[in-house]
Design a protein around this motif. Structure first.
Motif, PDB file in Angstrom:
ATOM      1  N   PRO A   1       0.728  -1.236  -0.143  1.00  0.00           N
ATOM      2  CA  PRO A   1      -0.155   0.094   0.083  1.00  0.00           C
ATOM      3  C   PRO A   1       0.822   1.262   0.237  1.00  0.00           C
ATOM      4  O   PRO A   1       0.409   2.386  -0.483  1.00  0.00           O
ATOM      5  CB  PRO A   1      -0.880  -0.181   1.406  1.00  0.00           C
TER       6      PRO A   1
ATOM      7  N   LEU B   1       1.406   2.965  -3.128  1.00  0.00           N
ATOM      8  CA  LEU B   1       0.305   3.754  -3.799  1.00  0.00           C
ATOM      9  C   LEU B   1       0.054   4.891  -3.217  1.00  0.00           C
ATOM     10  O   LEU B   1      -0.820   5.456  -3.765  1.00  0.00           O
ATOM     11  CB  LEU B   1      -0.895   2.702  -3.964  1.00  0.00           C
ATOM     12  N   THR B   2       0.738   5.228  -2.378  1.00  0.00           N
ATOM     13  CA  THR B   2       0.425   6.724  -1.729  1.00  0.00           C
ATOM     14  C   THR B   2       1.155   7.707  -2.690  1.00  0.00           C
ATOM     15  O   THR B   2       0.677   9.059  -2.555  1.00  0.00           O
ATOM     16  CB  THR B   2       1.056   6.647  -0.353  1.00  0.00           C
TER      17      THR B   2
ATOM     18  N   TYR C   1      -5.458   3.813  -5.517  1.00  0.00           N
ATOM     19  CA  TYR C   1      -4.353   4.684  -4.797  1.00  0.00           C
ATOM     20  C   TYR C   1      -4.644   4.424  -3.156  1.00  0.00           C
ATOM     21  O   TYR C   1      -5.550   4.121  -2.861  1.00  0.00           O
ATOM     22  CB  TYR C   1      -4.638   6.367  -5.077  1.00  0.00           C
ATOM     23  N   ARG C   2      -3.731   4.940  -2.434  1.00  0.00           N
ATOM     24  CA  ARG C   2      -3.851   5.044  -0.990  1.00  0.00           C
ATOM     25  C   ARG C   2      -3.537   6.348  -0.696  1.00  0.00           C
ATOM     26  O   ARG C   2      -2.630   7.064  -1.120  1.00  0.00           O
ATOM     27  CB  ARG C   2      -2.972   3.863  -0.131  1.00  0.00           C
ATOM     28  N   ALA C   3      -3.912   6.903   0.500  1.00  0.00           N
ATOM     29  CA  ALA C   3      -3.773   8.073   1.058  1.00  0.00           C
ATOM     30  C   ALA C   3      -3.317   8.011   2.515  1.00  0.00           C
ATOM     31  O   ALA C   3      -4.061   7.232   3.263  1.00  0.00           O
ATOM     32  CB  ALA C   3      -4.955   8.917   0.816  1.00  0.00           C
TER      33      ALA C   3
ATOM     34  N   THR D   1      -3.665   9.784   6.226  1.00  0.00           N
ATOM     35  CA  THR D   1      -4.723  10.388   6.760  1.00  0.00           C
ATOM     36  C   THR D   1      -4.083  11.086   8.113  1.00  0.00           C
ATOM     37  O   THR D   1      -2.993  10.957   8.469  1.00  0.00           O
ATOM     38  CB  THR D   1      -6.049   9.591   7.444  1.00  0.00           C
TER      39      THR D   1
ATOM     40  N   HIS E   1      -1.854   9.145  10.697  1.00  0.00           N
ATOM     41  CA  HIS E   1      -0.610   8.859  10.302  1.00  0.00           C
ATOM     42  C   HIS E   1       0.352   9.615  10.590  1.00  0.00           C
ATOM     43  O   HIS E   1       1.697   9.744  10.267  1.00  0.00           O
ATOM     44  CB  HIS E   1      -0.366   8.562   8.635  1.00  0.00           C
TER      45      HIS E   1
ATOM     46  N   GLN F   1      -3.040   2.731  12.262  1.00  0.00           N
ATOM     47  CA  GLN F   1      -2.826   3.175  10.963  1.00  0.00           C
ATOM     48  C   GLN F   1      -3.311   2.034  10.024  1.00  0.00           C
ATOM     49  O   GLN F   1      -2.977   2.111   8.680  1.00  0.00           O
ATOM     50  CB  GLN F   1      -1.238   3.268  10.638  1.00  0.00           C
TER      51      GLN F   1
ATOM     52  N   ASP G   1      -3.763  -0.807   7.542  1.00  0.00           N
ATOM     53  CA  ASP G   1      -2.734  -1.537   6.609  1.00  0.00           C
ATOM     54  C   ASP G   1      -1.844  -0.903   5.960  1.00  0.00           C
ATOM     55  O   ASP G   1      -1.057  -1.416   5.121  1.00  0.00           O
ATOM     56  CB  ASP G   1      -3.615  -2.624   5.780  1.00  0.00           C
ATOM     57  N   LEU G   2      -1.778   0.315   6.556  1.00  0.00           N
ATOM     58  CA  LEU G   2      -0.655   1.358   5.842  1.00  0.00           C
ATOM     59  C   LEU G   2       0.103   1.838   7.236  1.00  0.00           C
ATOM     60  O   LEU G   2       0.294   2.832   7.580  1.00  0.00           O
ATOM     61  CB  LEU G   2      -1.300   2.560   5.259  1.00  0.00           C
TER      62      LEU G   2
END
Length: 242
Positions: free
Chosen positions: A5, A8-9, A114-116, A118, A121, A199, A201-202
């Motif tokens: 993941p 993909l950020t 994608y992943r973001a 937040t 994090h 957090q 899976d990221l």
């Protein structure tokens, strides 16, 4: 194949003046409530010192979760009615080299992958990151990346100044890592075990936004470059995304 993941950020950012390409940089996604933002360095979007003044950027998006070789460009204008659409950081020490642009989620292709990051994090007031802690800078140095799967690469480094202390009174800390042009705007992340439970899976903590290499006056024949960089503290994203 499962894609981590974290990869993909981060997206490759190209700057343009009309149809003319200008520079390459890095950026990453940050989500807050229902809103989505692209984060990068402010000098990627505008840099008066060098005369860099693009009018749009383009980011590369994955559009097929089953086939990561499929991507598309997503263009965003930087000005509307003559006014900039991005927000840039500012604090008591002056301008901060971080900027955010809100992305219209409905304008993204429905299949976008994608992943973001937040607010979960980000480091809190009492979270500890020690000098010498390992970190990653995830981006596109000199535009280099996996051109087949459109993935960024990671450079390894360490925290090189007291984390939480404003180095020389500015809103950044130092990293010791090998970096290049094109990495501006890259996320600086670390594994902080005390924070991983919140957090998902990221499990990476967003420490900062990579800006630039630092150097001093030196004898170019005898002295190597410092190899140090400035990373602006990521907590600036909270006021910028309110």
């Amino acid at each position: 194949m499962t894609i981590e993941p974290l990869l993909l950020t981060t997206a490759r950012v190209g700057t343009f003046k009309g149809d003319a390409p200008l520079t390459n940089a890095s950026g990453f996604f940050f989500a807050r409530d229902e809103r989505l933002f692209l984060v990068t360095s402010r000098h990627v979007l505008s840099d008066a010192a060098t005369g860099h003044c693009p009018d749009r950027i383009e980011i590369e998006l994955h559009i097929d979760a089953e086939n990561m070789t499929q991507s598309t460009g997503f263009s965003m204008l930087l000005y509307e009615d003559g006014k900039s659409v991005w927000r840039q950081g500012l604090d008591a020490g002056g301008e901060i080299d971080v900027a955010v642009i809100e992305i219209e989620r409905q304008a993204l292709p429905e299949s976008t992958v994608y992943r973001a990051f937040t607010p979960a994090h980000l480091c809190g007031e009492f979270d500890t990151v020690e000098v010498g802690s390992s970190l990653l800078i995830l981006g596109f140095p000199l535009g280099f990346h996996d051109t087949l799967h459109h993935m960024p690469v990671a450079r390894q480094g360490v925290v090189a100044s007291s984390f939480g202390l404003r180095f020389q009174g500015q809103g950044y800390f130092l990293t010791d890592a090998r970096t290049h042009r094109g990495a501006s705007g890259a996320p600086v992340v670390a594994r902080v075990p005390a924070l991983e439970a919140r957090q998902g899976d990221l499990p990476w903590t967003l420490l900062g936004v990579h800006s630039a290499r630092l150097d001093v006056g030196r004898d170019l024949q005898q002295d190597e470059a410092l190899g140090l960089n400035c990373a602006w503290y990521a907590d600036i994203l909270l006021p910028l995304t309110e």
